[in-house]
Design an enzyme around this catalytic site. Structure first.
Site, short mmCIF file in Angstrom:
data_model
loop_
_atom_site.label_atom_id
_atom_site.label_comp_id
_atom_site.label_asym_id
_atom_site.label_seq_id
_atom_site.Cartn_x
_atom_site.Cartn_y
_atom_site.Cartn_z
CB SER A 148 -0.91 0.01 1.24
OG SER A 148 -0.13 -0.07 2.41
CE LYS A 149 5.40 4.91 -0.61
NZ LYS A 149 6.54 4.02 -0.42
#
Ligand code: GLU
Length: 441
Positions: free
Chosen positions: A130-131
């Site tokens: 994720s980011k």
């Protein structure tokens, strides 16, 4: 003592030691999502990935975009935009940093979330990718404004967060202090302290020893493996490092200690060349005092572009995306490129570097030391039992060295570049889990 020379109680935001990508033209080439996809496509083709899985892996699982109202110190309300993208969680909780930067966009965050997915898979951590990012200029904000921004952003994405679902960490312009605010906000909502919801926290509140240096340490470990593989002695190898923030300055320090000659360093403000080797402790001390390399007198001042094309054995881009493009790739003279940043090379530049015979250790392998020690931090938080720093560093060495050789072996078996081999390894690991789990209906 935790974390070597970089461990201190100073938790100010990091200096903005990053070189801005040149993006006045050729926007297609510098689109990070396209850069990620073209490498993924190549791996998918070589792996003969089935069409259904190919379709699944081309899409992010979940994308959240929020407006973040913040009461500024002058009494006005400013509304910021923030994103959190969970690209893939088949192998475990989503893992990835949060960046605060003016250049943040949903496309960039999505590419970075996909890179986290492949990165965790290359080094075989039980995480997805994720980011997160907030469009803002942290250098122009007070500590109070940053805290309010962080807390409201955290509240806005809280439905995805959790030690079993999505675990943030520091990235560009965020640090331990920001992680402490994320952890506190989440914990207040949960009504109990949840240390494992973020990594890269202060050691005093469940952070891991060695986390702050981990990305730079991992970069150093793969550099050594690459030089050994190529039969180039580590001691006296000449090195240029672009970016002198948490990753670049730690890599410079550790490579310097191993006997490399760091002849070029640079940050967003200035770059320096010294053929006799730059005094790295002096450069680190300068940045600590002045927050950038500006005014450093340990070398001849050169342009940021010249730093990248120095005649060195090893080039380490340790800043942002898109610094090696079709415009300058032909001029790169290094024999080894260690991608400490995420996405420093455009996909179009890959072919040029390959033609020139440059040995590239790709980002998803080279900078995986950070998330590897994040994994150790998460494990320690869950167990409530903390490891000494030498145990952290030994286990990091084991994972980085093994992963380097896993990728090297695959690259030789298939006659492909280290980058393509790293993507093949990552995509096949993620694909295997999808096949085992099946498609929920
Ligand atoms: N932001 C770092 C990266 O890009 C670390 C991520 C993490 O530890 O979760 O790899």
């Amino acid at each position: 003592m935790a974390g070597g020379p970089f461990m201190s109680t100073d938790v100010r935001l990091p200096t903005h030691n990053i070189v801005r990508p040149d993006k006045d033209t050729f926007l297609d080439e510098v689109n990070p999502f396209d850069a990620m996809m073209s490498r993924f496509d190549r791996a998918a083709e070589l792996l003969d990935l089935e069409p259904g899985l190919y379709k699944i892996l081309r899409h992010a699982e979940k994308t959240i975009t929020i407006s973040i109202p913040v009461l500024m110190d002058n009494g006005e309300i400013q509304v910021f935009t923030g994103h959190r993208v969970l690209y893939n969680t088949s192998r475990g909780p989503a893992k990835g940093g949060i960046r605060f930067d003016t250049d943040v966009s949903l496309e960039e965050v999505t590419a970075l979330a996909a890179w986290m997915t492949w990165k965790c898979a290359v080094v075989n951590l039980p995480f997805g990718g994720s980011k997160g990012g907030v469009v803002c200029d942290p250098l122009k904000m007070s500590v109070g404004e940053l805290e309010r921004l962080t807390r409201r952003y955290t509240a806005g994405i809280i439905s995805t967060l959790g030690p079993d679902s999505d675990v943030p960490a520091p990235d560009v312009n965020t640090n331990e202090r920001v992680m402490a605010w994320v952890m506190d906000t989440y914990s207040m909502h949960m009504r109990h302290t949840v240390t494992g919801v973020v990594t890269g926290k202060p050691v005093e509140m469940g952070g891991s020893l060695g986390r702050r240096d981990a990305t730079g340490r991992g970069v150093t470990l793969v550099t050594k493996e690459a030089l050994d593989h190529l039969g180039m002695p580590v001691s006296d190898a000449t090195v240029a490092i672009q970016g002198f923030g948490n990753v670049g300055s730690v890599a410079a320090t550790l490579l310097d200690r191993r006997g490399c000659r760091i002849v070029g360093i640079g940050d967003r403000v200035s770059s320096f060349y010294n053929p006799d080797g730059i005094d790295i402790p002096a450069a680190v001390a300068h940045v600590k005092q002045h927050r950038s390399l500006d005014g450093f007198d340990g070398g001849q001042q050169i342009s940021g572009a010249d730093l990248l094309t120095l005649d060195v054995d090893v080039l380490v881009p340790a800043a942002l995306e898109n610094v090696i493009t079709t415009r300058n790739a032909a001029g790169i003279r290094a024999k080894v490129l260690i991608e400490a940043a995420n996405g420093p090379t455009t996909a179009a530049a890959d072919a040029i570097l390959e033609d020139k015979g440059i040995f590239v250790v790709p980002d998803i392998l080279a900078n995986a030391g950070g998330v590897t020690v994040s994994y150790f931090e998460w494990v320690q938080d869950r167990a409530g039992y903390f490891w000494p720093e030498d145990v952290v560093n030994d286990r990091l060495r084991e994972i980085m060295t093994r992963s380097f050789h896993d990728v090297l072996r695959l690259s030789r078996e298939h006659g492909v570049s280290m980058r393509t081999a790293a993507y093949m390894l990552a995509v096949s690991r993620v694909a295997t889990v999808h096949r085992l789990r099946g498609v929920y209906a």
